[in-house]
Design a protein around this motif. Structure first.
Motif, PDB file in Angstrom:
ATOM      1  N   PRO A   1     -15.871   3.749   0.223  1.00 37.46           N
ATOM      2  CA  PRO A   1     -14.296   4.245  -0.337  1.00 37.46           C
ATOM      3  C   PRO A   1     -13.465   5.379   0.256  1.00 37.46           C
ATOM      4  CG  PRO A   1     -16.070   3.709  -2.108  1.00 37.46           C
ATOM      5  CD  PRO A   1     -16.559   3.826  -0.668  1.00 37.46           C
ATOM      6  N   PHE A   2     -12.297   5.320  -0.048  1.00 35.20           N
ATOM      7  CA  PHE A   2     -11.475   6.630   0.479  1.00 35.20           C
ATOM      8  C   PHE A   2     -10.836   6.909  -0.889  1.00 35.20           C
ATOM      9  CE2 PHE A   2     -12.310   4.795   4.598  1.00 35.20           C
ATOM     10  CZ  PHE A   2     -12.450   5.785   5.496  1.00 35.20           C
ATOM     11  N   GLY A   3      -9.899   7.991  -0.603  1.00 38.15           N
ATOM     12  CA  GLY A   3      -9.171   8.616  -1.875  1.00 38.15           C
ATOM     13  C   GLY A   3      -7.891   8.186  -1.946  1.00 38.15           C
ATOM     14  N   MET A   4      -7.471   7.018  -1.446  1.00 39.14           N
ATOM     15  CA  MET A   4      -5.901   6.746  -1.552  1.00 39.14           C
ATOM     16  C   MET A   4      -6.204   5.130  -1.553  1.00 39.14           C
ATOM     17  SD  MET A   4      -4.025   7.955   1.762  1.00 39.14           S
ATOM     18  CE  MET A   4      -2.757   6.590   2.030  1.00 39.14           C
ATOM     19  N   LEU A   5      -4.866   4.371  -1.877  1.00 37.10           N
ATOM     20  CA  LEU A   5      -5.022   2.993  -1.988  1.00 37.10           C
ATOM     21  C   LEU A   5      -3.579   2.480  -1.589  1.00 37.10           C
ATOM     22  CD1 LEU A   5      -3.468   2.473  -4.870  1.00 37.10           C
ATOM     23  CD2 LEU A   5      -5.683   2.765  -5.606  1.00 37.10           C
ATOM     24  N   THR A   6      -3.537   1.415  -1.273  1.00 38.14           N
ATOM     25  CA  THR A   6      -2.097   0.438  -1.028  1.00 38.14           C
ATOM     26  C   THR A   6      -2.300  -0.562  -2.201  1.00 38.14           C
ATOM     27  OG1 THR A   6      -2.453   0.800   1.215  1.00 38.14           O
ATOM     28  CG2 THR A   6      -0.681  -0.757   0.729  1.00 38.14           C
ATOM     29  N   ILE A   7      -1.012  -0.637  -2.889  1.00 39.26           N
ATOM     30  CA  ILE A   7      -0.731  -1.546  -3.900  1.00 39.26           C
ATOM     31  C   ILE A   7      -0.636  -2.815  -3.087  1.00 39.26           C
ATOM     32  CG2 ILE A   7       0.878  -2.409  -5.588  1.00 39.26           C
ATOM     33  CD1 ILE A   7      -0.822   0.250  -6.168  1.00 39.26           C
ATOM     34  N   HIS A   8      -1.364  -3.915  -3.460  1.00 43.90           N
ATOM     35  CA  HIS A   8      -1.318  -5.253  -2.853  1.00 43.90           C
ATOM     36  C   HIS A   8      -1.599  -6.234  -3.769  1.00 43.90           C
ATOM     37  CE1 HIS A   8      -1.394  -7.936   0.531  1.00 43.90           C
ATOM     38  NE2 HIS A   8      -2.704  -7.990   0.498  1.00 43.90           N
ATOM     39  N   PRO A   9      -0.619  -6.769  -4.723  1.00 40.77           N
ATOM     40  CA  PRO A   9      -1.110  -7.986  -5.744  1.00 40.77           C
ATOM     41  C   PRO A   9      -0.796  -9.267  -4.789  1.00 40.77           C
ATOM     42  CG  PRO A   9       1.093  -7.023  -6.116  1.00 40.77           C
ATOM     43  CD  PRO A   9       0.680  -6.170  -5.066  1.00 40.77           C
TER      44      PRO A   9
END
Length: 639
Positions: free
Chosen positions: A429-437
């Motif tokens: 796991p990394f500390g950021m994410l991309t919104i992807h619904p």
């Protein structure tokens, strides 16, 4: 020696993504009768099935959109148009910039302007539903509301356009071009070319109502493009336009005139010398909130505002109004305006309508061209919606616009741009994410699409709502800039203070079960982990010893950078702060600049921006991007 942003970036893989909620077991697609409907209609009216499928895909991606009309008054998978019905129940729309200072420079506000009444009767090309219904032996009501009858009627209409029956797929080129409704040759050809390219490449997708449809690839198809001459369409004049080769574009210059006695009484854009004078860093996506004809009337008013391009919903035709070297007034933020190109798309973010595939494709082709020409990254930090542009100062935050809205399909758009979300890879796991619904199933219960407080029609959305706790019943977050009086956030379709959008990236703040929290407007915003993927990159945090740092809506130079005779612009903080312990995703270095302008009908004045020594970073702070002084913060990998 401190590491440079470039060195830190090199240490973190920006493209690495991982699903947040783990692999989900995909349910098998339901058996489709939609495919049978296309095959049956094609056989009934003598249309090659691949042609019927290709035309329908280019209109609607085979979607039904719950029976709602498109922004061009088209219904169903075949986009059969009924303007009178589509507009009968809709309230009168207003233009996007009605009453707003889209120039976004509080040193010289815009004059008051009045939006004219919408241009009246639509073109005959917008009335195909009744004709198609008669040809298919059904009713216009059935064409609008029954998917199978819509496909039958579309096939009947397409067959009526075929001058000479032929089983050869390529010989249907002229009929396909005519189906577009375009009145100029290049627009009609663009539509037909895209249809036949889709036939050659093939496509399989599940529609918005769960129907699996396949158009099998046939690379042997050769469209008979010579047929286009037989339609006797108006030649497309692309003289002087800045568009990629082969795309249907025309030059329709915006008004540039002095309308009052003072030097500042001019509009509706500024002459400049970009990119020699300053780099173009952004492309801003808008919708017009008006029809095509009304929009083209507005651009001719010097007391109104301006944008660089408008794209027509019906066929993707493009009109350019302001050359890229000049500065259009479109984003309500002068710093963004001077560093961006604004593209308007005919449509309404909520009131009614969906965006046609023809419009999406034309827009993506244009943006790919502009991004390559001006070296603009194809990401959500640089391809912004108007809803992602910050208000310049606190009083302007509540009036900043929210288009193109939650129903603009950013995932599909970036796929067309050639920059789709990468395939998730197995990694820690990394500390950021991309919104992807999943937009097809992400039916967010917004309100106010037509009437304030009334639920919007059920439809897929590219946006995800944030909660203050890991619970669907917990309150939304608070946006002190959007609601300075302390009023709570709402589910109104235009209330963007507690929601995120496809492709945006945020720093992870917490996790609990199937929920994940991000840092958003100084708060933890919770949502279902299935609606995002892990990412790697850079985040911004306050430097050690700083409890909080100010945030700005524009990256203006320090006062000492302004030459004599130029009034320094105030550096005004937003009502937000970046607090110790919080992180926000780094969107790039933002140079401190201010462009002072003058009315110059000769085009000979060399306008150069004021360049400061202060450095700013763009960050994804809330739904909108913001800026921080680089001296206040540190960059680090999101781990």
């Amino acid at each position: 020696m401190p590491r440079t942003p470039a060195a830190v970036a090199a240490a973190a893989s920006i493209a690495l993504l991982l699903p947040l909620a783990g692999p989900a077991s995909a349910a098998p697609a339901p058996l489709s009768d939609r495919q049978q409907a296309y095959d049956s209609a094609a056989a009934e009216f003598g249309v090659p099935a691949e042609v019927l499928l290709g035309v329908s895909y280019m209109e609607s991606q085979w979607n039904t959109y719950g029976g709602t009309p498109s922004v061009a008054a088209g219904y169903g998978p075949m986009h059969l148009t009924d303007f009178a019905t589509a507009t009968a129940s809709a309230s009168a729309p207003s233009a996007e910039f009605d009453g707003e200072d889209a120039r976004g420079d509080d040193s010289r506000p815009l004059p008051q302007h009045t939006v004219p009444a919408p241009a009246g009767v639509p073109a005959a090309a917008l009335q195909t539903a009744q004709q198609a219904a008669q040809l298919a032996g059904t009713t216009t009501a059935a064409v609008r509301g029954d998917v199978r009858q819509n496909i039958r009627a579309g096939a009947a209409l397409l067959a009526s356009y075929q001058q000479q029956h032929s089983a050869n797929t390529g010989d249907w080129y002229a009929a396909v071009a005519k189906y577009s409704g375009a009145t100029d040759s290049r627009s009609a050809a663009d539509f037909a070319d895209e249809v036949f390219q889709t036939i050659r490449q093939g496509v399989t997708r599940t529609t918005d109502d769960g129907q699996l449809v396949t158009l099998r690839a046939d690379a042997s198809v050769k469209p008979n493009t010579a047929q286009l001459a037989g339609l006797h369409l108006t030649p497309t004049d692309s003289t002087g336009v800045e568009c990629p080769r082969g795309l249907s574009c025309e030059l329709d210059p915006a008004a540039y005139a002095q309308y009052g006695p003072t030097p500042d009484d001019y509009g509706n854009h500024d002459t400049s010398d970009r990119p020699a004078s300053q780099k173009i860093d952004y492309i801003v996506i808008h919708d017009t909130e008006a029809t095509w004809d009304t929009t083209l009337n507005l651009i001719q008013d010097p007391k109104y505002v301006s944008w660089n391009y408008t794209i027509r919903s019906q066929d993707g035709h493009i009109a350019q109004h302001v050359l890229a070297k000049d500065v259009a007034w479109h984003a309500a933020n002068w710093y963004i305006n001077t560093r961006s190109i604004g593209i308007e798309h005919e449509g309404f973010l909520a009131q009614s309508g969906w965006y046609t595939e023809a419009m999406y494709r034309a827009s993506a082709t244009l943006v790919r061209y502009l991004a390559a020409k001006y070296q603009i990254p194809l990401d959500r930090q640089h391809i912004l919606g108007h809803d992602n542009v910050p208000g310049i100062t606190p009083p302007f935050i509540p009036t900043q616009h929210t288009d193109p809205g939650p129903y603009w399909d950013w995932d599909h758009y970036f796929t067309l741009l050639g920059a789709p979300q990468p395939v998730p890879l197995p990694a820690p796991p990394f500390g950021m994410l991309t919104i992807h619904p999943d937009m097809a199933t992400n039916n967010v219960p917004f309100t106010g699409c037509v009437t304030r407080g009334t639920p919007c029609p059920a439809r897929g959305s590219s946006e995800v709502v944030l909660h203050s706790q890991p619970s669907d019943t917990s309150p939304l977050l608070t946006d002190l800039g959007l609601h300075p009086n302390g009023a709570p956030q709402t589910m109104d379709v235009n209330d963007v203070g507690s929601r995120v959008s496809e492709g945006q990236q945020y720093a992870i703040a917490d996790r609990k079960g199937g929920w994940i929290a991000i840092w958003y407007l100084g708060q933890k915003g919770w949502f279902h982990a299935k609606d995002a993927v892990f990412a790697a990159g850079l985040v911004v945090t306050p430097k050690p010893g700083k409890a909080s740092v100010p945030i700005y809506g524009r990256a203006y130079p320090e006062a000492s950078a302004y030459p004599p005779g130029t009034t320094p612009q105030a550096i005004v903080p937003q009502p937000y702060t970046l607090d110790a312990g919080q992180s926000y995703v780094y969107g790039g270095l933002a140079p401190s600049q201010y462009l002072a302008t003058v009315y110059d009908p000769t085009g000979t004045v060399n306008t150069k921006p004021v360049n400061g020594k202060t450095r700013y970073y763009e960050i994804q702070y809330g739904h909108r991007v913001e800026f921080v002084n680089a001296d206040d913060v540190q960059l680090k990998p999101a781990l």
